[in-house]
Design a protein around this motif. Structure first.
Motif, PDB file in Angstrom:
ATOM      1  N   ALA A 288       0.857  -1.187   0.000  1.00 46.67           N
ATOM      2  CA  ALA A 288       0.000   0.000   0.000  1.00 46.67           C
ATOM      3  C   ALA A 288       0.889   1.232   0.000  1.00 46.67           C
ATOM      4  CB  ALA A 288      -0.919   0.004   1.217  1.00 46.67           C
ATOM      5  N   HIS A 289       0.542   2.219  -0.799  1.00 45.29           N
ATOM      6  CA  HIS A 289       1.337   3.440  -0.823  1.00 45.29           C
ATOM      7  C   HIS A 289       0.466   4.631  -1.200  1.00 45.29           C
ATOM      8  CE1 HIS A 289       1.510   2.855  -5.227  1.00 45.29           C
ATOM      9  NE2 HIS A 289       1.837   1.598  -4.945  1.00 45.29           N
ATOM     10  N   LYS A 290       0.874   5.762  -0.658  1.00 47.23           N
ATOM     11  CA  LYS A 290       0.186   7.021  -0.923  1.00 47.23           C
ATOM     12  C   LYS A 290       1.145   8.154  -0.636  1.00 47.23           C
ATOM     13  CE  LYS A 290      -3.704   9.921   0.512  1.00 47.23           C
ATOM     14  NZ  LYS A 290      -4.864  10.063   1.441  1.00 47.23           N
ATOM     15  N   GLY A 291       1.270   9.063  -1.570  1.00 49.87           N
ATOM     16  CA  GLY A 291       2.131  10.218  -1.358  1.00 49.87           C
ATOM     17  C   GLY A 291       3.560   9.815  -1.069  1.00 49.87           C
ATOM     18  N   ASN A 292       4.074  10.211   0.098  1.00 48.83           N
ATOM     19  CA  ASN A 292       5.475   9.960   0.435  1.00 48.83           C
ATOM     20  C   ASN A 292       5.660   8.802   1.413  1.00 48.83           C
ATOM     21  OD1 ASN A 292       4.415  11.131   2.690  1.00 48.83           O
ATOM     22  ND2 ASN A 292       5.760  12.922   2.694  1.00 48.83           N
ATOM     23  N   TRP A 293       4.682   7.895   1.493  1.00 48.60           N
ATOM     24  CA  TRP A 293       4.838   6.723   2.342  1.00 48.60           C
ATOM     25  C   TRP A 293       4.376   5.466   1.616  1.00 48.60           C
ATOM     26  CZ3 TRP A 293       0.807   3.546   3.544  1.00 48.60           C
ATOM     27  CH2 TRP A 293      -0.483   4.052   3.404  1.00 48.60           C
ATOM     28  N   GLY A 294       4.906   4.336   2.079  1.00 47.16           N
ATOM     29  CA  GLY A 294       4.509   3.052   1.526  1.00 47.16           C
ATOM     30  C   GLY A 294       4.677   1.968   2.576  1.00 47.16           C
ATOM     31  N   SER A 295       3.912   0.905   2.448  1.00 53.10           N
ATOM     32  CA  SER A 295       3.993  -0.190   3.407  1.00 53.10           C
ATOM     33  C   SER A 295       3.866  -1.519   2.672  1.00 53.10           C
ATOM     34  CB  SER A 295       2.903  -0.071   4.481  1.00 53.10           C
ATOM     35  OG  SER A 295       1.616  -0.218   3.896  1.00 53.10           O
ATOM     36  N   LEU A 296       4.362  -2.564   3.318  1.00 50.14           N
ATOM     37  CA  LEU A 296       4.336  -3.901   2.732  1.00 50.14           C
ATOM     38  C   LEU A 296       4.167  -4.915   3.855  1.00 50.14           C
ATOM     39  CD1 LEU A 296       6.782  -5.342   0.070  1.00 50.14           C
ATOM     40  CD2 LEU A 296       6.408  -6.575   2.207  1.00 50.14           C
ATOM     41  N   VAL A 297       3.274  -5.861   3.661  1.00 54.06           N
ATOM     42  CA  VAL A 297       3.138  -6.991   4.586  1.00 54.06           C
ATOM     43  C   VAL A 297       3.116  -8.268   3.756  1.00 54.06           C
ATOM     44  CG1 VAL A 297       1.966  -5.737   6.428  1.00 54.06           C
ATOM     45  CG2 VAL A 297       0.617  -6.778   4.601  1.00 54.06           C
ATOM     46  N   SER A 298       3.693  -9.342   4.299  1.00 52.09           N
ATOM     47  CA  SER A 298       3.688 -10.614   3.580  1.00 52.09           C
ATOM     48  C   SER A 298       3.584 -11.762   4.567  1.00 52.09           C
ATOM     49  CB  SER A 298       4.951 -10.776   2.726  1.00 52.09           C
ATOM     50  OG  SER A 298       6.073 -11.070   3.523  1.00 52.09           O
ATOM     51  N   PHE A 299       3.091 -12.881   4.064  1.00 54.93           N
ATOM     52  CA  PHE A 299       2.909 -14.085   4.878  1.00 54.93           C
ATOM     53  C   PHE A 299       3.185 -15.301   4.005  1.00 54.93           C
ATOM     54  CE2 PHE A 299       0.288 -17.707   6.081  1.00 54.93           C
ATOM     55  CZ  PHE A 299       0.601 -17.867   7.420  1.00 54.93           C
ATOM     56  N   THR A 300       3.944 -16.262   4.531  1.00 48.26           N
ATOM     57  CA  THR A 300       4.234 -17.507   3.815  1.00 48.26           C
ATOM     58  C   THR A 300       4.117 -18.676   4.775  1.00 48.26           C
ATOM     59  OG1 THR A 300       5.788 -16.363   2.347  1.00 48.26           O
ATOM     60  CG2 THR A 300       5.898 -18.759   2.404  1.00 48.26           C
ATOM     61  N   TYR A 301       3.434 -19.721   4.319  1.00 54.04           N
ATOM     62  CA  TYR A 301       3.378 -20.965   5.099  1.00 54.04           C
ATOM     63  C   TYR A 301       3.744 -22.117   4.188  1.00 54.04           C
ATOM     64  CZ  TYR A 301       1.774 -25.002   7.701  1.00 54.04           C
ATOM     65  OH  TYR A 301       1.727 -26.213   8.336  1.00 54.04           O
ATOM     66  N   SER A 302       4.642 -22.973   4.675  1.00 53.06           N
ATOM     67  CA  SER A 302       5.088 -24.139   3.909  1.00 53.06           C
ATOM     68  C   SER A 302       4.978 -25.383   4.766  1.00 53.06           C
ATOM     69  CB  SER A 302       6.543 -23.970   3.441  1.00 53.06           C
ATOM     70  OG  SER A 302       6.679 -22.868   2.574  1.00 53.06           O
ATOM     71  N   ASP A 303       4.484 -26.444   4.167  1.00 51.14           N
ATOM     72  CA  ASP A 303       4.414 -27.740   4.824  1.00 51.14           C
ATOM     73  C   ASP A 303       5.121 -28.758   3.936  1.00 51.14           C
ATOM     74  OD1 ASP A 303       3.089 -29.524   6.981  1.00 51.14           O
ATOM     75  OD2 ASP A 303       2.548 -30.505   5.098  1.00 51.14           O
ATOM     76  N   PHE A 304       6.137 -29.419   4.487  1.00 53.36           N
ATOM     77  CA  PHE A 304       6.935 -30.385   3.733  1.00 53.36           C
ATOM     78  C   PHE A 304       6.755 -31.767   4.361  1.00 53.36           C
ATOM     79  CE2 PHE A 304       9.122 -26.282   3.688  1.00 53.36           C
ATOM     80  CZ  PHE A 304       9.212 -26.042   2.324  1.00 53.36           C
TER      81      PHE A 304
END
Length: 802
Positions: A264-280
């Protein structure tokens, strides 16, 4: 009729978008496949010439709907499209990377942006596009895509990189500029690299050879620097969202991975979130290969009141006790109040479930398993960072980069001898704080000065408990490390670069002071000493010259020194290196120092071919190696109730290594490229014995086809053999990992696999990939590894982004 309707729709859409955007439209240029923003793209129209910023963005004045827009970049194929078509794709443009390029990528190997061809350090860069194309399972597999990185795996939930004959705590891991190596990184194989989520890595920089001037201790074999995605800043007044999701399945381990990311970003700021799940699941080995690798039996270790039993494995190819799971989360926030200040804060969390130590669970003694249980507890890593880039351009510096980091590592080991009710739990927690200040000053257009400071502080907490699984009684036992021990460093460095005609010169110095101390708790240890308090200074330097006589040729030669100061793991650890052997502390250890010479040649035949050859020779002085040792005058002591031969890390006189690597790229056709990579090396210590972390000859040969929406690859991975005479003494003590030769001695056979993968971009939003690794279903175990590699492995993945 359809063509006319489409034309009308394009005109109306273009008109509406033009009205909404006023007199200009923001265009975002991204790399095809990875969707990473591209900086420095030249954007041309009939009356405008613009350059995309570091977020891939540029504002283009509104023109006629059919006006052509042209895009140019040294590393990407030229591209053109009408403005109306670009606006229909929400202003996004995707460029395809050239198969051969001179200035392939902008890198940060010296903690600053730099064109690769201008760097005297030979830096290999793996970008997000390669993650998408090659689908690595973990970050260890991602690093293994580079020709100079060899990956060892003791279990499926691991991966220990080897570079130029060095491994473990002689290789420095860096994440977003912060060193990951901590006070208990060991000399044996380490698995911390799997804590890094490959789905969040934008670039991976592989720097072979000593990198101690910039990075400090541990960077004697090389540096692996992982740079995770940063949120972009649009400069627009409206709030924009960029979601992305992917799934992956691989058949050999029944892997199921899901990944989601939101920017997400607007003007002079931005953000990022992420999620990963792995099952082996349990890893399935190949059909064709040595029978000694087959897992014909396994143990039951779930019941507390029944004796251990050996059970027949219904499918001997299935490596039971190799399954695990992992979760990764990342969040970043970026704020740029002015063009001279850029601030990013980030948080990472990674945690595995229990990870069985597969190589220990296949060991036997008296025709019975050596262990009833052996597993790593959850490996947890929390990482918080704050980075501020300030560009004042004053008399002292043009740029100041401030980097704060805090990391928390949690790991544990749990082992129980066969039919023994007592299980030993040893748990560690390491807290690490760090501060880096990096300054840059352009003295002239051709002269650059860099200098900086680094402070790190490590605190180690270590506990040991013996638990009787029948009675539930727990008693304290000696922990793996002295509880409460500390490991701190202070360093400063100075480096410079100068361009004189066709020559680029560089040099630098770094001074580091390392302090460590700890005490051995009475009653738990029976040592002839109570603790340790040591301080070690170290000096490192480098110098080199790069000559570029033409656009086709480049020659380099350089020398460098590196060092690794003993850490808490080296000084204070007590552990069983392998069944029947125990390693004890040696307070006389000194820093090991490395001297390195190397030279390289690069030839580029326009856009048709690229050949790179590098050779090196390295001398390791005061090398810390494991050798038989006397402890309180004894060569055998009891450890966990078992008589064990005493070993310790000691400084030998010296060791030397030498080797070469070849990288070849040839455009056979405009869309078809041949690649070939080969790495070979050798070496021995002062006693004439082979070194443990020198892999066999290894490399890859393949074809890459890339055109439009299609990407396909076919390659052959090959490894040479390691005969008994070339096995290090540590490896000869582990015959269960190897194949007996004609005389019955263990050796590591050579192997070769065929691999194929293809992907298709159905739209700007959806990419589907299908691949098959180990096409011939070979059964093989990479050198020094505990787990046997996957057999025929089908891989399916899908990426959807908006």
């Amino acid at each position: 009729m359809f063509t006319g309707s489409r034309k009308f729709f394009q005109i109306i859409t273009f008109f509406l978008l033009s009205c909404l955007s006023g007199h200009s439209q923001v265009i975002t240029v991204m790399e095809c496949g990875s969707s990473s923003p591209l900086e420095g793209v030249i954007i041309k129209t009939n009356d405008q010439v613009l350059i995309s910023d570091k977020y891939g963005k540029s504002k283009l004045d509104i023109l006629g709907d059919e006006a052509q827009v042209f895009f140019y970049h040294n590393a990407f194929e030229p591209y053109s499209r009408s403005l109306s078509q670009i606006l229909l794709d929400s202003g996004r443009v995707y460029l395809t990377r050239k198969l051969i390029s001179i200035d392939e990528i902008v890198i940060s190997g010296n903690r600053r942006s730099q064109v690769r061809s201008e760097s005297l350090s030979r830096i290999h860069v793996l970008n997000a596009d390669q993650v998408w194309k090659y689908q690595p399972q973990t970050s260890a597999d991602l690093a293994g895509l580079d020709s100079e990185v060899f990956i060892q795996k003791s279990q499926q939930g691991g991966g220990s990189p080897m570079i130029r004959g060095f491994s473990a705590n002689r290789i420095l891991l860096v994440v977003d500029g912060v060193r990951m190596n901590n006070a208990i990184f060991r000399s044996g194989n380490i698995q911390n690299i799997v804590s890094i989520d490959p789905n969040t890595v934008e670039t991976t920089e592989v720097i072979p050879g000593p990198g101690s001037v910039i990075y400090g201790s541990d960077a004697i074999g090389g540096v692996l620097s992982f740079n995770t995605f940063r949120p972009g800043i649009s400069g627009e007044g409206k709030l924009n969202f960029e979601p992305r999701a992917s799934i992956r399945y691989s058949s050999a381990s029944d892997e199921k991975t899901i990944h989601g990311r939101l920017i997400a970003h607007k003007g002079n700021w931005g953000s990022l979130v992420s999620f990963t799940y792995s099952d082996f699941g349990h890893l399935l080995m190949g059909k064709n290969g040595p029978d000694v690798y087959l897992r014909k039996w396994y143990t039951n270790s779930t019941s507390q009141d029944e004796p251990d039993r050996v059970l027949p494995n219904p499918d001997p190819r299935l490596q039971r006790n190799s399954a695990y799971s992992q979760v990764n989360m990342m969040a970043k926030f970026r704020y740029r109040p002015t063009d001279r200040l850029d601030i990013t804060i980030g948080a990472h969390h990674s945690a595995t479930g229990n990870v069985p130590r597969y190589d220990r669970l296949i060991v036997t003694r008296n025709d019975l398993p050596r262990y009833g249980e052996w597993f790593y507890g959850p490996q947890e890593w929390d990482f918080f960072s704050g980075q501020a880039g300030w560009y004042p351009e004053n008399q002292c510096f043009d740029k100041l980069n401030i980097l704060l980091g805090f990391q928390s590592f949690r790991e544990s080991r749990h082992d129980r001898n066969w039919n023994d009710p007592n299980i030993y739990h040893r748990a560690e927690r390491v807290s690490v704080g760090s501060l880096n200040l990096d300054f840059e000053k352009n003295l002239t257009d051709n002269n650059l000065l860099s200098y900086g400071f680094e402070i790190t502080a490590n605190k180690v907490y270590s506990l040991g408990v013996s638990e009787n699984k029948l009675s539930g009684i727990k008693i304290p036992v000696a922990p793996r490390y002295p509880n409460g021990s500390v490991y701190n460093t202070f360093a400063s460095y100075l480096s410079g670069e100068s361009q004189i005609r066709d020559f680029r010169l560089s040099g630098g110095l770094r001074v580091t002071i390392t302090h460590l101390e700890g005490s051995f708790e009475s009653g738990l240890y029976e040592f002839p000493f109570n603790g340790f308090k040591l301080t070690h200074p170290a000096l490192a330097g480098n110098a080199g010259i790069l000559w570029t006589p033409s656009a086709n040729w480049q020659f380099s030669v350089g020398g460098s020194t590196g060092f690794r100061s003993p850490n808490i793991d080296d000084i204070g650890k007590v552990f069983d290196s392998e069944p029947g052997n125990v390693v004890v502390p040696n307070l006389e250890l000194k820093p090991e120092v490395v001297y390195n010479l190397e030279s390289g040649i690069v030839w580029i035949g326009g856009n048709k071919s690229r050949i790179e050859l590098n050779i090196f020779r390295t001398w390791l002085m005061n090398a810390m190696v494991r050798r038989p040792f006397l402890f309180d005058g004894k060569d055998t002591i009891l450890y966990n109730g078992v008589p064990s031969k005493v070993e310790a890390l000691v400084n030998t006189d010296h060791a030397f290594l030498y080797g070469a690597s070849l990288n070849l790229k040839v455009n056979l056709l405009s869309d078809l490229m041949l690649i070939h990579q080969l790495t070979l090396m050798d070496g021995e210590d002062s006693d004439g014995l082979p070194l443990r972390h020198i892999p066999p000859v290894y490399g890859a040969t393949g074809l890459i086809y890339e055109k439009g929406r299609w990407f396909s690859r076919f390659n052959i991975h090959h490894n040479g053999s390691v005969q008994y005479g070339k096995l290090a003494s540590d490896e000869k003590d582990k015959p269960y990992l190897y194949v007996p030769d004609k005389t019955g001695n263990p050796y590591s056979p050579g192997w070769m696999t065929l691999n194929f993968a293809s992907s298709y971009r159905f739209s700007n939003e959806l990419v589907i990939s299908v691949g098959i690794d180990n096409l011939l279903n070979k059964r093989y175990r990479p050198y020094s590894s505990g787990v046997v590699s996957a057999g025929q492995n089908w891989i399916f993945s899908a990426v959807y982004s908006l």
